[in-house]
Design an enzyme around this catalytic site. Sequence first.
Site, PDB file in Angstrom:
ATOM      1  N   HIS A  96       0.798  -1.220   0.000  1.00 15.72           N
ATOM      2  CA  HIS A  96       0.000   0.000   0.000  1.00 15.72           C
ATOM      3  C   HIS A  96       0.831   1.270   0.000  1.00 15.72           C
ATOM      4  CE1 HIS A  96      -4.463   1.029   1.058  1.00 15.72           C
ATOM      5  NE2 HIS A  96      -4.033   1.658  -0.014  1.00 15.72           N
ATOM      6  N   ASP A 119      -9.903  -0.377   3.942  1.00 14.39           N
ATOM      7  CA  ASP A 119      -8.729  -1.003   4.540  1.00 14.39           C
ATOM      8  C   ASP A 119      -9.050  -1.405   5.976  1.00 14.39           C
ATOM      9  OD1 ASP A 119      -6.033  -1.608   5.321  1.00 14.39           O
ATOM     10  OD2 ASP A 119      -5.258   0.006   4.069  1.00 14.39           O
ATOM     11  N   HIS A 121      -6.659  -1.060   8.045  1.00 14.42           N
ATOM     12  CA  HIS A 121      -5.723  -0.158   8.712  1.00 14.42           C
ATOM     13  C   HIS A 121      -5.867   1.265   8.166  1.00 14.42           C
ATOM     14  CE1 HIS A 121      -4.016  -4.254   8.340  1.00 14.42           C
ATOM     15  NE2 HIS A 121      -3.690  -4.089   9.612  1.00 14.42           N
ATOM     16  N   ASP A 123      -3.340   3.543   7.861  1.00  7.07           N
ATOM     17  CA  ASP A 123      -2.179   3.880   7.026  1.00  7.07           C
ATOM     18  C   ASP A 123      -1.892   5.376   6.996  1.00  7.07           C
ATOM     19  OD1 ASP A 123      -2.054   1.197   6.530  1.00  7.07           O
ATOM     20  OD2 ASP A 123      -2.752   1.300   4.457  1.00  7.07           O
ATOM     21  N   HIS A 136       4.326   1.195   4.269  1.00  3.47           N
ATOM     22  CA  HIS A 136       2.950   0.911   3.836  1.00  3.47           C
ATOM     23  C   HIS A 136       1.924   1.270   4.903  1.00  3.47           C
ATOM     24  CE1 HIS A 136       2.155  -3.481   5.428  1.00  3.47           C
ATOM     25  NE2 HIS A 136       2.776  -2.770   6.315  1.00  3.47           N
ATOM     26  N   ASP A 227      -7.352  -1.906  -0.088  1.00  7.38           N
ATOM     27  CA  ASP A 227      -6.458  -2.922   0.455  1.00  7.38           C
ATOM     28  C   ASP A 227      -7.287  -4.189   0.656  1.00  7.38           C
ATOM     29  OD1 ASP A 227      -4.878  -4.592   2.124  1.00  7.38           O
ATOM     30  OD2 ASP A 227      -3.869  -2.853   2.987  1.00  7.38           O
ATOM     31  N   ASP A 229      -6.957  -6.542   2.518  1.00  4.48           N
ATOM     32  CA  ASP A 229      -7.146  -6.979   3.902  1.00  4.48           C
ATOM     33  C   ASP A 229      -8.339  -6.287   4.564  1.00  4.48           C
ATOM     34  OD1 ASP A 229      -6.347  -4.511   5.065  1.00  4.48           O
ATOM     35  OD2 ASP A 229      -4.299  -5.179   5.417  1.00  4.48           O
ATOM     36  N   GLU A 272      -1.864  -5.205  -1.718  1.00  2.82           N
ATOM     37  CA  GLU A 272      -1.540  -6.190  -0.683  1.00  2.82           C
ATOM     38  C   GLU A 272      -1.978  -7.620  -1.024  1.00  2.82           C
ATOM     39  OE1 GLU A 272       0.507  -5.528   1.672  1.00  2.82           O
ATOM     40  OE2 GLU A 272       0.450  -3.324   1.879  1.00  2.82           O
TER      41      GLU A 272
END
Length: 324
Positions: A96, A119, A121, A123, A136, A227, A229, A272
């Site tokens: 990312h 995402d 996260h 980030d 990332h 992302d 994830d 990712e």
Amino acid sequence: MQHSREGKVGVLGCPMYHGQTKPGTKEGPAALRDAGLLEMLKDQGLDVKDFGDVNIPCLEEVPLSDLSVKNPKNIATDVHKVLDSGRACLVLGGDHSLAIGSIYGHSLAELDQVVVWVDAHADINTPLTSTSGNIHGMPLSFLVHELQPYTCKLPGFESIKPCISAKDIVYIGLRSVDPGERYIIEKFGIQSFSISEVDKLGIKEVVEKAINYLDPEGKRPIHLSFDVDALDPSLIPCTGTPVLGGLSFREGNYICEELAATGRLSCVDIVEVNPTLGNERDKEITVNAALQIITRCFGNRRQGIYPKDYIFPCPTHLDCGRID
């Protein structure tokens, strides 16, 4: 330069892996292409052009201190090139950290972009708040105007300028947020729909609120940075930082379908995907899920579609032509 990008997609591979510690993310673009991505997009009736891969130096070729400097600039230049050709840009990651270059490159083509960040996260760590030191987990901190007084000036980053404001970002799906990131989100009033809000409001209301918040007049280009994830790990086993309790596959699809339906989705990052993690079955599950997410971003709705040039078949003695 503004363009009508409808039906035209430029695909750009970004085999970025320097932003974290699991180098398999560099195999993501090849895995998606090998699984038939370009053909799937063309089958939707899209005009697709593959722009190849961004030049990402290998660790052996460039001093580590220079990697973070050269990669965002290369990515930004190539994303700008795709967008300036009149196509929407699909960036295949890669980790990312590539978003530093993709969002900045988008800003070179369209100054008033807004960002939907899907995402697990946030980030948005700065180099000083990050506990891992992995780039990332920091890309947005280099891009947000309000964070510049709090962000270290890394040597060589002069070519990457802050290009978005905190009010130009919406998060969807957060469920692993560091203390410094939570402070940033609250201090600067960044609109955030964590997985808790998704549970409480439902994905339909979350997406409606996100779009209306970012662009109430329906005029601004949208940058989606997705992302994988963000989805639950059961759906995406081959990703480097999985977090339990993620978005369902239906919720991920819905987000992308609705953003595509605005007609203003100019740039999409899919990041990712790490096909070197897990076994072959894990790889297949991950890649297939990512392919479905991508096609939703470019008009493949679950209720079914047909290309604009579709001709409805009829008996030879009749001249049916197209059904308009």
